[in-house]
Design a protein around this motif. Structure first.
Motif, PDB file in Angstrom:
ATOM      1  N   GLY A  81       0.774  -1.057   0.137  1.00 14.96           N
ATOM      2  CA  GLY A  81       0.066   0.018   0.048  1.00 14.96           C
ATOM      3  C   GLY A  81       0.648   1.185  -0.002  1.00 14.96           C
ATOM      4  N   SER A  86       2.344  -1.386   5.035  1.00 15.83           N
ATOM      5  CA  SER A  86       1.095  -1.905   4.522  1.00 15.83           C
ATOM      6  C   SER A  86       1.306  -2.736   3.480  1.00 15.83           C
ATOM      7  CB  SER A  86       0.004  -0.734   4.161  1.00 15.83           C
ATOM      8  OG  SER A  86       0.527  -0.050   3.283  1.00 15.83           O
ATOM      9  N   LEU A  88      -0.542  -6.629   1.592  1.00 18.78           N
ATOM     10  CA  LEU A  88      -1.564  -7.610   1.275  1.00 18.78           C
ATOM     11  C   LEU A  88      -1.015  -8.860   0.575  1.00 18.78           C
ATOM     12  CD1 LEU A  88      -4.996  -5.730   0.629  1.00 18.78           C
ATOM     13  CD2 LEU A  88      -4.340  -6.956   3.041  1.00 18.78           C
ATOM     14  N   VAL A  90      -2.788 -11.222  -1.911  1.00 19.39           N
ATOM     15  CA  VAL A  90      -4.224 -11.250  -2.699  1.00 19.39           C
ATOM     16  C   VAL A  90      -4.372 -12.328  -3.631  1.00 19.39           C
ATOM     17  CG1 VAL A  90      -5.847  -9.737  -3.978  1.00 19.39           C
ATOM     18  CG2 VAL A  90      -4.237  -8.439  -2.608  1.00 19.39           C
ATOM     19  N   LEU A 121      -8.110 -11.927   0.914  1.00 20.70           N
ATOM     20  CA  LEU A 121      -7.034 -11.062   1.256  1.00 20.70           C
ATOM     21  C   LEU A 121      -6.564 -11.347   2.620  1.00 20.70           C
ATOM     22  CD1 LEU A 121      -9.438  -7.635   0.828  1.00 20.70           C
ATOM     23  CD2 LEU A 121      -7.823  -8.707  -1.189  1.00 20.70           C
ATOM     24  N   ASN A 123      -3.652  -9.908   5.406  1.00 18.19           N
ATOM     25  CA  ASN A 123      -2.809  -8.638   5.919  1.00 18.19           C
ATOM     26  C   ASN A 123      -1.431  -9.210   6.437  1.00 18.19           C
ATOM     27  OD1 ASN A 123      -1.902  -6.422   6.759  1.00 18.19           O
ATOM     28  ND2 ASN A 123      -3.171  -6.070   8.380  1.00 18.19           N
ATOM     29  N   TYR A 129      -5.000  -3.290   8.558  1.00 18.28           N
ATOM     30  CA  TYR A 129      -5.409  -2.997   7.007  1.00 18.28           C
ATOM     31  C   TYR A 129      -7.351  -2.344   7.267  1.00 18.28           C
ATOM     32  CZ  TYR A 129      -7.577  -3.828   2.559  1.00 18.28           C
ATOM     33  OH  TYR A 129      -8.387  -3.628   1.272  1.00 18.28           O
ATOM     34  N   ASP A 131     -10.294  -0.702   4.403  1.00 18.89           N
ATOM     35  CA  ASP A 131     -10.546  -0.363   3.424  1.00 18.89           C
ATOM     36  C   ASP A 131     -11.746  -1.071   2.887  1.00 18.89           C
ATOM     37  OD1 ASP A 131     -10.244   1.312   1.010  1.00 18.89           O
ATOM     38  OD2 ASP A 131      -8.587  -0.111   0.129  1.00 18.89           O
ATOM     39  N   PRO A 133     -12.344  -2.900  -0.338  1.00 18.94           N
ATOM     40  CA  PRO A 133     -11.455  -3.362  -1.374  1.00 18.94           C
ATOM     41  C   PRO A 133     -12.179  -3.284  -2.759  1.00 18.94           C
ATOM     42  CG  PRO A 133     -11.788  -4.988   0.594  1.00 18.94           C
ATOM     43  CD  PRO A 133     -12.647  -3.857   0.758  1.00 18.94           C
ATOM     44  N   MET A 193      -4.496  -1.683  -3.425  1.00 22.84           N
ATOM     45  CA  MET A 193      -4.865  -1.282  -2.132  1.00 22.84           C
ATOM     46  C   MET A 193      -5.234   0.319  -2.073  1.00 22.84           C
ATOM     47  SD  MET A 193      -1.851  -3.409   0.084  1.00 22.84           S
ATOM     48  CE  MET A 193      -2.585  -2.481   1.754  1.00 22.84           C
ATOM     49  N   ASP A 194      -5.712   0.601  -1.098  1.00 24.26           N
ATOM     50  CA  ASP A 194      -5.854   1.985  -0.618  1.00 24.26           C
ATOM     51  C   ASP A 194      -6.848   2.624  -1.521  1.00 24.26           C
ATOM     52  OD1 ASP A 194      -3.983   2.595   1.460  1.00 24.26           O
ATOM     53  OD2 ASP A 194      -2.616   2.362  -0.201  1.00 24.26           O
ATOM     54  N   ALA A 198      -2.988   2.955  -4.587  1.00 26.99           N
ATOM     55  CA  ALA A 198      -1.746   2.195  -4.470  1.00 26.99           C
ATOM     56  C   ALA A 198      -0.962   2.338  -5.651  1.00 26.99           C
ATOM     57  CB  ALA A 198      -1.725   1.159  -3.584  1.00 26.99           C
TER      58      ALA A 198
END
Length: 206
Positions: A81, A86, A88, A90, A121, A123, A129, A131, A133, A193-194, A198
């Motif tokens: 991220g 940060s 993930l 995925v 997901l 972390n 985390y 958000d 997604p 992400m974000d 990201a």
């Protein structure tokens, strides 16, 4: 009256800024890093690539021959991220084309269909985390057209939460739904992400 005019102009300028930010979030920018190598073969850190180089590139040639160099359904990508710490893992677990609605009163628009993608997901970061997604996910067809997610419930299973919060090591599983034209041939699904801001963008071939 002059004061009211100034307020109206300020509001208009603010609206333009918000719209520009929204467009940036939806599309991949020129500086974005596309991550499409499965974690088991080559993570974002390039560990798999280093091993292949040590073997004289034999593994790369083998992967290219099998067409397995690019991430596909079932593969895991390691993404980062914007904030330090940060991250993930995925995984695109399953894909259902022409997914069926679990609500008889809410179906795709005429001439369109739903494509459901199940994401997992995990972390891997050092901080929590938090958000939505689905904001960072898109489907791209073979013509390069991008389609964002829609809020929908499908019979394939529970949707991904719109407010996912994971402590380090925790995971979330759920379906994200996309509405695409019936004539479109889906090519890839992407995730960042974000809420899509990201720089690293994961890409899976469908």
């Amino acid at each position: 009256m002059f004061q009211h005019t100034r307020i109206r102009l300020a509001a208009t300028a603010a609206a333009v800024v918000v719209a520009a930010v929204g467009l940036t979030a939806c599309g991949a920018g020129a500086d974005d890093e596309i991550v499409d190598k499965p974690k088991t073969k080559a993570s974002a850190a390039g560990k798999g690539q280093e091993k292949n180089e040590e073997k004289g590139g034999k593994e790369d040639a083998k992967d290219e021959g099998k067409g397995s160099g690019v991430a596909k359904v079932g593969d895991t990508l390691a993404l980062k991220g914007m904030d330090s710490g940060s991250g993930l893992d995925v995984t695109v677990k399953k894909v259902v084309d022409d997914a069926k609605s679990s609500d008889e009163f809410f179906t795709p628009e005429s001439g369109k269909r739903w494509v459901g993608v199940q994401f997992e997901l995990v972390n891997t970061g050092s901080k929590a985390y938090s958000d939505s997604p689905s904001n960072g996910a898109q489907i791209v067809d073979d013509q390069g057209q991008q389609f964002p997610s829609v809020i929908a419930e499908i019979t394939a299973g529970p949707s991904m939460s719109s407010d996912v919060r994971l402590k380090p090591g925790a995971k979330a599983l759920g379906w994200i739904v996309f509405e695409v034209p019936k004539a479109s041939k889906t090519a890839t699904v992407t995730f960042a992400m974000d809420s899509g801001f990201a720089q690293q963008v994961g890409e899976w071939k469908l």
